[in-house]
Design an enzyme around this catalytic site. Structure first.
Site, short mmCIF file in Angstrom:
data_model
loop_
_atom_site.label_atom_id
_atom_site.label_comp_id
_atom_site.label_asym_id
_atom_site.label_seq_id
_atom_site.Cartn_x
_atom_site.Cartn_y
_atom_site.Cartn_z
N SER A 132 -12.33 -7.31 36.39
CA SER A 132 -13.40 -7.32 37.64
C SER A 132 -14.49 -8.16 37.75
O SER A 132 -15.27 -8.52 38.49
CB SER A 132 -14.17 -5.78 36.99
OG SER A 132 -14.99 -6.28 35.88
N PRO A 161 -16.73 -3.62 30.16
CA PRO A 161 -16.79 -4.26 29.02
C PRO A 161 -17.45 -5.76 29.14
O PRO A 161 -17.58 -6.37 28.07
CB PRO A 161 -15.31 -4.55 28.48
CG PRO A 161 -14.63 -4.59 29.86
CD PRO A 161 -15.50 -3.74 30.69
N GLY A 162 -17.85 -5.89 30.23
CA GLY A 162 -18.68 -7.09 30.35
C GLY A 162 -18.28 -8.17 31.38
O GLY A 162 -18.59 -9.30 31.57
N ASP A 166 -25.30 -0.57 28.97
CA ASP A 166 -23.88 0.49 29.08
C ASP A 166 -23.76 1.24 27.63
O ASP A 166 -24.08 0.63 26.54
CB ASP A 166 -22.65 -0.04 29.31
CG ASP A 166 -21.78 0.80 29.93
OD1 ASP A 166 -21.34 1.77 29.28
OD2 ASP A 166 -21.00 0.39 30.98
N LYS A 204 -18.57 2.51 45.85
CA LYS A 204 -17.30 3.01 45.91
C LYS A 204 -17.21 4.03 47.02
O LYS A 204 -17.99 4.81 47.24
CB LYS A 204 -16.93 3.74 44.79
CG LYS A 204 -17.56 3.29 43.55
CD LYS A 204 -16.60 1.90 42.90
CE LYS A 204 -16.99 1.25 41.82
NZ LYS A 204 -16.31 -0.20 41.65
#
Length: 360
Positions: A190, A224-225, A242, A309
């Protein structure tokens, strides 16, 4: 040449068709769209002569959400003779006389079927470029006023659109797609979404001013970053928000604070203004828009990049609803610039950038 060919992600032809029809109407230009679903492009044909060129000049490419590229084209060339594919293309360009042309792109839509032609396109580019130069074209500089690039769009073997795009109002990338390399130390793929967003929305000569070690940022839904990684790489200290775990490699930089909180409830420390807010949470687009709007109206951040989204149906309509929400910033006396783009690394989502320019 009185048509626009616009490239897009396969499956988003209807959204692009709706968008270009609206943008053209705002300029008093009317026409009709030809599209094939999953083709990766649409054709907008204008009713009046020379209007496609007018649109290519006046519609700001950076304000088109679903278009990867925008070119003016003529009639579709079909069944190009294998013995001489170049002459029919030259003949179309002779009606244009593209003296201020600077570059040539021989492209295909971004579909598996069309991309099978890319090897041919690469081989065909060299002899075609030589023939164009023999006509006295492709000799201009990109910086010359109204300079153009020549684009050939092959949609199937022996079948192409011949066209051009204004260099000041187009994507600079082949097929409108930036080629980014995944960093081996990034926590997730991402990260490429935010890297492409920064490349798209922030001028290169301003990047160090807009991202530096004196700045602080917030990443909502950071785990996860992947997005935090892009901010840390540019020197920012990041509050990574998070409930999930953040990659150990990011903790080791000493440039993050992991805030184990709900991204919708988190507020900046001491309510101080952050330089950047980024957000890539899986949530309804309107809820994300409302969250970002709250941050901007409360003065909690100066600049933001976030993802929306999209639903399975009425995606263009949903985008319009979400972006219209930010008109309330004007009512709050804020001057801002908004851009949105369906990036190459986006799938069923768009990426939005808003920067607060000041107060009225």
């Amino acid at each position: 040449m009185n048509k626009l060919a616009l490239y897009c992600r396969a499956g988003f032809e209807k959204e692009l068709a709706g968008e270009i029809t609206d943008k053209a109407a705002q300029l008093g230009v009317f026409g009709f769209v030809n599209l094939t679903e999953q083709s990766g492009y649409v054709i907008f044909e204008c009713y009046q002569a020379n209007e496609a060129d007018h649109l290519a000049r006046e519609i700001k490419f950076e304000q088109l959400i679903f278009a990867r590229q925008m070119i003016v084209v003529g009639e579709l060339l079909e069944d190009l003779p294998t013995a001489d594919r170049i002459s029919p293309i030259i003949a179309q360009y002779k009606t244009l006389q593209p003296k201020h042309s600077s570059a040539l792109f021989v492209e295909t839509p971004d579909t598996n079927e069309a991309k099978a032609l890319l090897t041919f396109c690469r081989k065909f580019t060299v002899p075609l470029r030589n023939s164009l130069k023999q006509e006295g074209w492709l000799t201009s500089s990109d910086n010359v006023k109204d300079s153009i690039s020549l684009h050939i769009l092959f949609i199937r073997p022996g079948c192409c659109y011949v066209g051009y795009a204004y260099n000041h109002n187009k994507s600079p990338f082949f097929m409108g797609i930036p080629r980014l390399k995944f960093p081996s130390d990034a926590p997730s793929r991402s990260t490429l979404k935010l890297e492409e967003a920064i490349l798209t929305f922030i001028p290169i000569n301003q990047e160090k001013k807009r991202f530096n070690e004196q700045m602080k940022g917030v990443d909502l839904g950071a785990c996860p970053g992947g997005w935090t990684y892009q901010l840390v790489k540019r020197g920012l200290f990041v509050y990574a928000v998070d409930h999930g775990k953040i990659a150990a490699t990011l903790h080791e930089t000493g440039r993050i604070e992991h805030c184990v909180e709900d991204g919708f409830k988190f507020q900046p420390p001491k309510l101080k203004q952050m330089d950047w807010l980024v957000c890539d949470m899986v949530e309804r687009p309107m809820r994300i828009s409302q969250l970002i709007g709250k941050w901007l109206m409360n003065g909690w951040c100066r600049e933001t990049i976030f993802n929306l989204k999209l639903p399975m149906k009425k995606r263009y309509h949903e985008v319009q609803l979400c972006l219209s929400l930010f008109r309330q910033l004007t009512k709050q006396g804020l001057c801002f610039k908004l851009q949105a783009k369906h990036l190459y690394h986006d799938r069923e989502e768009i990426t939005v950038h808003i920067v607060i320019m000041g107060k009225k």
